[in-house]
Motif scaffolding. Structure first.
Motif, PDB file in Angstrom:
ATOM      1  N   GLN A  39       0.843  -1.181   0.000  1.00 32.87           N
ATOM      2  CA  GLN A  39       0.000   0.000   0.000  1.00 32.87           C
ATOM      3  C   GLN A  39       0.882   1.235   0.000  1.00 32.87           C
ATOM      4  O   GLN A  39       1.631   1.477   0.961  1.00 32.87           O
ATOM      5  N   ALA A  40       0.793   1.984  -1.088  1.00 30.79           N
ATOM      6  CA  ALA A  40       1.540   3.225  -1.212  1.00 30.79           C
ATOM      7  C   ALA A  40       0.741   4.360  -0.579  1.00 30.79           C
ATOM      8  O   ALA A  40      -0.479   4.272  -0.457  1.00 30.79           O
ATOM      9  N   PRO A  41       1.415   5.440  -0.200  1.00 33.75           N
ATOM     10  CA  PRO A  41       0.705   6.576   0.409  1.00 33.75           C
ATOM     11  C   PRO A  41      -0.407   7.083  -0.498  1.00 33.75           C
ATOM     12  O   PRO A  41      -0.194   7.330  -1.695  1.00 33.75           O
ATOM     13  N   GLY A  42      -1.594   7.210   0.056  1.00 33.16           N
ATOM     14  CA  GLY A  42      -2.725   7.741  -0.691  1.00 33.16           C
ATOM     15  C   GLY A  42      -3.341   6.792  -1.693  1.00 33.16           C
ATOM     16  O   GLY A  42      -4.223   7.182  -2.465  1.00 33.16           O
ATOM     17  N   LYS A  43      -2.891   5.527  -1.696  1.00 36.62           N
ATOM     18  CA  LYS A  43      -3.413   4.563  -2.668  1.00 36.62           C
ATOM     19  C   LYS A  43      -4.014   3.365  -1.963  1.00 36.62           C
ATOM     20  O   LYS A  43      -3.765   3.119  -0.782  1.00 36.62           O
ATOM     21  N   GLU A  44      -4.801   2.607  -2.716  1.00 36.88           N
ATOM     22  CA  GLU A  44      -5.379   1.393  -2.164  1.00 36.88           C
ATOM     23  C   GLU A  44      -4.328   0.283  -2.127  1.00 36.88           C
ATOM     24  O   GLU A  44      -3.369   0.277  -2.894  1.00 36.88           O
ATOM     25  N   ARG A  45      -4.570  -0.656  -1.231  1.00 41.59           N
ATOM     26  CA  ARG A  45      -3.677  -1.810  -1.151  1.00 41.59           C
ATOM     27  C   ARG A  45      -3.827  -2.660  -2.406  1.00 41.59           C
ATOM     28  O   ARG A  45      -4.944  -2.854  -2.905  1.00 41.59           O
ATOM     29  N   GLU A  46      -2.709  -3.185  -2.906  1.00 37.99           N
ATOM     30  CA  GLU A  46      -2.746  -4.013  -4.111  1.00 37.99           C
ATOM     31  C   GLU A  46      -1.936  -5.285  -3.886  1.00 37.99           C
ATOM     32  O   GLU A  46      -0.948  -5.302  -3.138  1.00 37.99           O
ATOM     33  N   GLY A  47      -2.365  -6.342  -4.551  1.00 40.15           N
ATOM     34  CA  GLY A  47      -1.620  -7.588  -4.516  1.00 40.15           C
ATOM     35  C   GLY A  47      -0.382  -7.467  -5.363  1.00 40.15           C
ATOM     36  O   GLY A  47      -0.435  -6.933  -6.467  1.00 40.15           O
ATOM     37  N   VAL A  48       0.742  -7.957  -4.867  1.00 39.91           N
ATOM     38  CA  VAL A  48       2.015  -7.892  -5.577  1.00 39.91           C
ATOM     39  C   VAL A  48       2.380  -9.267  -6.136  1.00 39.91           C
ATOM     40  O   VAL A  48       2.710  -9.406  -7.310  1.00 39.91           O
ATOM     41  N   ALA A  49       2.351 -10.270  -5.283  1.00 42.73           N
ATOM     42  CA  ALA A  49       2.749 -11.614  -5.704  1.00 42.73           C
ATOM     43  C   ALA A  49       2.069 -12.630  -4.805  1.00 42.73           C
ATOM     44  O   ALA A  49       1.780 -12.340  -3.648  1.00 42.73           O
ATOM     45  N   CYS A  50       1.849 -13.821  -5.360  1.00 44.29           N
ATOM     46  CA  CYS A  50       1.244 -14.890  -4.571  1.00 44.29           C
ATOM     47  C   CYS A  50       1.880 -16.219  -4.938  1.00 44.29           C
ATOM     48  O   CYS A  50       2.197 -16.466  -6.114  1.00 44.29           O
ATOM     49  N   THR A  60       1.617  -9.191 -10.029  1.00 41.50           N
ATOM     50  CA  THR A  60       0.982  -8.069 -10.692  1.00 41.50           C
ATOM     51  C   THR A  60       1.887  -7.597 -11.819  1.00 41.50           C
ATOM     52  O   THR A  60       3.120  -7.741 -11.758  1.00 41.50           O
ATOM     53  N   GLU A  61       1.284  -7.066 -12.863  1.00 37.61           N
ATOM     54  CA  GLU A  61       2.021  -6.763 -14.086  1.00 37.61           C
ATOM     55  C   GLU A  61       3.213  -5.851 -13.850  1.00 37.61           C
ATOM     56  O   GLU A  61       4.281  -6.035 -14.465  1.00 37.61           O
ATOM     57  N   SER A  62       3.080  -4.891 -12.972  1.00 38.16           N
ATOM     58  CA  SER A  62       4.120  -3.882 -12.798  1.00 38.16           C
ATOM     59  C   SER A  62       5.408  -4.423 -12.173  1.00 38.16           C
ATOM     60  O   SER A  62       6.449  -3.757 -12.224  1.00 38.16           O
ATOM     61  N   VAL A  63       5.363  -5.631 -11.598  1.00 36.52           N
ATOM     62  CA  VAL A  63       6.570  -6.174 -10.954  1.00 36.52           C
ATOM     63  C   VAL A  63       7.101  -7.414 -11.668  1.00 36.52           C
ATOM     64  O   VAL A  63       8.148  -7.943 -11.283  1.00 36.52           O
ATOM     65  N   LYS A  64       6.418  -7.866 -12.702  1.00 32.98           N
ATOM     66  CA  LYS A  64       6.874  -9.057 -13.421  1.00 32.98           C
ATOM     67  C   LYS A  64       8.274  -8.854 -13.978  1.00 32.98           C
ATOM     68  O   LYS A  64       8.580  -7.823 -14.567  1.00 32.98           O
ATOM     69  N   GLY A  65       9.120  -9.857 -13.763  1.00 34.31           N
ATOM     70  CA  GLY A  65      10.500  -9.773 -14.225  1.00 34.31           C
ATOM     71  C   GLY A  65      11.425  -9.071 -13.255  1.00 34.31           C
ATOM     72  O   GLY A  65      12.648  -9.097 -13.433  1.00 34.31           O
ATOM     73  N   ARG A  66      10.873  -8.438 -12.220  1.00 38.20           N
ATOM     74  CA  ARG A  66      11.715  -7.731 -11.236  1.00 38.20           C
ATOM     75  C   ARG A  66      11.598  -8.341  -9.838  1.00 38.20           C
ATOM     76  O   ARG A  66      12.578  -8.333  -9.087  1.00 38.20           O
ATOM     77  N   PHE A  67      10.434  -8.848  -9.491  1.00 38.23           N
ATOM     78  CA  PHE A  67      10.191  -9.419  -8.159  1.00 38.23           C
ATOM     79  C   PHE A  67      10.044 -10.935  -8.269  1.00 38.23           C
ATOM     80  O   PHE A  67       9.502 -11.444  -9.259  1.00 38.23           O
ATOM     81  N   THR A  68      10.484 -11.624  -7.222  1.00 35.96           N
ATOM     82  CA  THR A  68      10.343 -13.077  -7.162  1.00 35.96           C
ATOM     83  C   THR A  68       9.874 -13.488  -5.777  1.00 35.96           C
ATOM     84  O   THR A  68      10.507 -13.127  -4.773  1.00 35.96           O
ATOM     85  N   ILE A  69       8.790 -14.249  -5.721  1.00 38.50           N
ATOM     86  CA  ILE A  69       8.289 -14.777  -4.452  1.00 38.50           C
ATOM     87  C   ILE A  69       8.771 -16.212  -4.305  1.00 38.50           C
ATOM     88  O   ILE A  69       8.798 -16.972  -5.279  1.00 38.50           O
ATOM     89  N   LEU A  85      14.500  -1.861  -8.414  1.00 38.02           N
ATOM     90  CA  LEU A  85      13.440  -1.117  -7.733  1.00 38.02           C
ATOM     91  C   LEU A  85      13.268   0.275  -8.319  1.00 38.02           C
ATOM     92  O   LEU A  85      14.238   0.911  -8.764  1.00 38.02           O
ATOM     93  N   LYS A  86      12.033   0.734  -8.308  1.00 41.19           N
ATOM     94  CA  LYS A  86      11.659   2.039  -8.839  1.00 41.19           C
ATOM     95  C   LYS A  86      10.993   2.856  -7.737  1.00 41.19           C
ATOM     96  O   LYS A  86      10.432   2.279  -6.794  1.00 41.19           O
ATOM     97  N   PRO A  87      10.990   4.165  -7.854  1.00 46.14           N
ATOM     98  CA  PRO A  87      10.311   4.986  -6.833  1.00 46.14           C
ATOM     99  C   PRO A  87       8.852   4.600  -6.640  1.00 46.14           C
ATOM    100  O   PRO A  87       8.339   4.677  -5.514  1.00 46.14           O
ATOM    101  N   GLU A  88       8.195   4.156  -7.698  1.00 43.14           N
ATOM    102  CA  GLU A  88       6.783   3.768  -7.577  1.00 43.14           C
ATOM    103  C   GLU A  88       6.582   2.473  -6.816  1.00 43.14           C
ATOM    104  O   GLU A  88       5.446   2.074  -6.551  1.00 43.14           O
ATOM    105  N   ASP A  89       7.659   1.784  -6.456  1.00 44.16           N
ATOM    106  CA  ASP A  89       7.568   0.608  -5.596  1.00 44.16           C
ATOM    107  C   ASP A  89       7.514   0.993  -4.119  1.00 44.16           C
ATOM    108  O   ASP A  89       7.320   0.116  -3.263  1.00 44.16           O
TER     109      ASP A  89
END
Length: 119
Positions: A39-50, A60-69, A85-89
């Motif tokens: 959950q980023a400031p001012g935003k709704e909580r979102e699923g990242v990986a499962c 989630t599409e925005s982290v594919k290829g960068r994050f690994t669970i 990592l990006k500032p939007e993370d």
């Protein structure tokens, strides 16, 4: 009693890496889906990986290829390796689990760990 405790958050520069950990107690990880949300400031909580009970993963599409669970079944832990990592993370990252699978609302949540990515 189910308990999830996250660790590993912190401040990192753009392009850097962090590895989040979630230590679980009170459940057998192999019987539960394990997920990371944020959950980023001012935003709704979102699923990242499962990571499902049958060992499938989804992101989630925005982290594919960068994050690994991943999981450590022996130590009842789940991890989120975050690279490039990006500032939007920037967000509070939460570990969560559900006995039904990844497509359901989570039964239990950790308290979160803050990740800040500076530009």
């Amino acid at each position: 009693q189910v308990q999830l405790v996250e660790s590993g958050g912190g401040l990192v520069q753009t392009g850097g890496s962090l590895r989040l950990s979630c230590a679980a107690s009170g459940i057998r990880l192999d019987l539960w889906a394990m997920a990371w949300f944020r959950q980023a400031p001012g935003k709704e909580r979102e699923g990242v990986a499962c990571h499902s009970m049958n060992r499938g993963t989804n992101y989630t599409e925005s982290v594919k290829g960068r994050f690994t669970i991943s999981r450590d079944y022996a130590n009842n832990a789940v991890f989120l390796q975050m690279d490039s990592l990006k500032p939007e993370d920037t967000a509070v990252y939460y570990c969560a689990t559900d006995h039904r699978g990844c497509a359901y609302g989570m039964d239990h949540w950790g308290k979160g760990t803050l990740v800040t990515v500076s530009s």
